[in-house]
Design a protein around this motif. Sequence first.
Motif, PDB file in Angstrom:
ATOM      1  N   ALA B 195      28.914  21.270   4.263  1.00 35.17           N
ATOM      2  CA  ALA B 195      30.209  20.593   4.286  1.00 35.17           C
ATOM      3  C   ALA B 195      30.278  19.659   5.490  1.00 35.17           C
ATOM      4  N   GLY B 196      30.709  18.420   5.274  1.00 37.87           N
ATOM      5  CA  GLY B 196      30.849  17.449   6.355  1.00 37.87           C
ATOM      6  C   GLY B 196      32.115  17.718   7.148  1.00 37.87           C
ATOM      7  N   PRO B 197      32.304  16.938   8.239  1.00 39.94           N
ATOM      8  CA  PRO B 197      33.476  17.169   9.104  1.00 39.94           C
ATOM      9  C   PRO B 197      34.793  17.050   8.339  1.00 39.94           C
ATOM     10  N   TRP B 198      34.902  16.048   7.464  1.00 41.94           N
ATOM     11  CA  TRP B 198      36.159  15.855   6.752  1.00 41.94           C
ATOM     12  C   TRP B 198      36.436  17.025   5.819  1.00 41.94           C
ATOM     13  N   LYS B 199      35.390  17.474   5.146  1.00 41.42           N
ATOM     14  CA  LYS B 199      35.549  18.597   4.220  1.00 41.42           C
ATOM     15  C   LYS B 199      35.922  19.861   4.987  1.00 41.42           C
TER      16      LYS B 199
END
Lengths: 275, 292
Positions: B195-199
């Motif tokens: 999962a990326g930072p935004w997710k």
Amino acid sequence: MKRPLRWNIALGVVLLLLAALVLAPFWFVLTGSVKDPAEIIARLPTMIPDNFTLQHYTKLLAASDYPIYMLNSLLVATASTLVTLGLAIPAGYAFFRMSFRGRETLYRAILLAYAFPSIVILIPLFGIFAKLGLVDSRLALVLVNVAFALPFAIWLLRSFFAGIPVEIEEAARLDGGAPFTVLRRIMIPLVAPGIAAVAVFAFVTAWTEYVFASVLILSDDKRPVPVGFSGIIGQYQIDWGLLLAGASLSILPVVILFAFVGRWFVAGLTEGAVK
Amino acid sequence: MKLPRHILPFAFIAPAILFLAALLLWPLGQAVVLSLQDVRSVGMPGRWVGLENYAEVLTDGDFWSASWLSLLWVVTNAVLQTVLALVAALALNQNFPGVRIARTWIVLTWIIPTVVVVMIWRWLFSTSGGIVNPLLMQSGLTDAPVGFFARPGTAFATLVFINSWRWFPFITLMMLAGLTRIPGDLFEAARIDGAGPWKRFSRITWPLLAPTLGVLLVIGTLLSFNVFDIIWLLTAGGPADGTRTLPVLIYETAFKSYRMSEAAAVAVLATVFLMGFALIATRWLARPPEAR
């Protein structure tokens, strides 16, 4: 956790903006207070003063009642802090360490103190204080400040009392300690950081209060800093140097207090809040 | 001396309760009495007039315009404060050199007297000298100084900014409490799952922080509603009554027009609004998220 570079940059930018937003006004006030009058109102504001002068401070301390205001504020804020502690510590202890009937209801009733406009009580309180002969006394300010600080002070103590293991208290009680002794000898030292948090809150509440002080205090020599200071603003409309010096001095005591015990206040807010 | 076990807690609590009852509850009751009487000056015996003051207040345009301004004031402040505090709290929740100092000193705006806050911003926004206008003119955004307090709309917006500047650090600290309570393992696990930072923010931070945000919006609303000193000292409700919120109206009615009973009626109405809001909001927040 490692951050990728672009997140570090974003964080850096946000932190810089935040620092500028919070600190820049104070920087301009502090530096402004030691600038020449001409430099203060220069068309191009200077970040660092060209000339250093203490003339505004000399004028403030010699020609106005500012030192008296400072003394009044220190007296009132210190007394308010002590009374708040004296009331909040036993109450907090009972609320968060003892079980009794109606505990939740009473606790909520105390917090409701935040849900009414404080200005509502200004008119009746003036009447009550007038009957008791308390108008134009520093005691009136202490009473008002404690009333404003107390509900939140009890709330702040919550996590500090809740964090103490039951066993410690039980052991003390088995050793034959009376409840007040247990509170004084065992609990108070353990919640010392919480007490520091409450002290900061109570002091700041009293130090910054303006509205009630402006109505309840009539004579000039009993005014606390906020009221006296606003009087100076009125008297010398455009002497910004004097005002900036006054502002800098009025910040000083709370900054010193905060430097010593501020981190406990922060811990109290960040750990005790929203549980 | 040994107190019975069930009395003991009350002995600890009684001083605080009695104090608050005497200084907050009793005057509050007096305000209700005052609002049902016709009182010309403080301390003089009043004449009972029933709900006459309320009828007068409720048919008065001033009351409704002040109520509207109060609502606008509370909403704009709550939104601005919460957004600023959220950004600040997310940043201060990271690890970086000096984070402890930053977390402690961010409340600087809150520990100084309002009068000083007011003076600082009056000077910074001033048309002669000050910092903001020269900066705006330097950057070519305007060619003449902006009178920030000269028109109702800009005065209102400027006050919202100053008030939020004053209070957002306080909210930030409480928001940090909500953030620090989110277990770090959750983020670690999400990261391993790719999962990326935004997710991570939208799936972990936001849902877990939402209840805290709700509580803080309520606290922010109560704090903002009560603000009187900043408004009074900067604009005194003007220009053209553009910043006359309910607390300002109460103060003006009582201490400038000396209509104590009407002021008390406005105050009681404001209290009813605010208590009603607090009760509904806390009920709503106490419900489980699915039921909302």
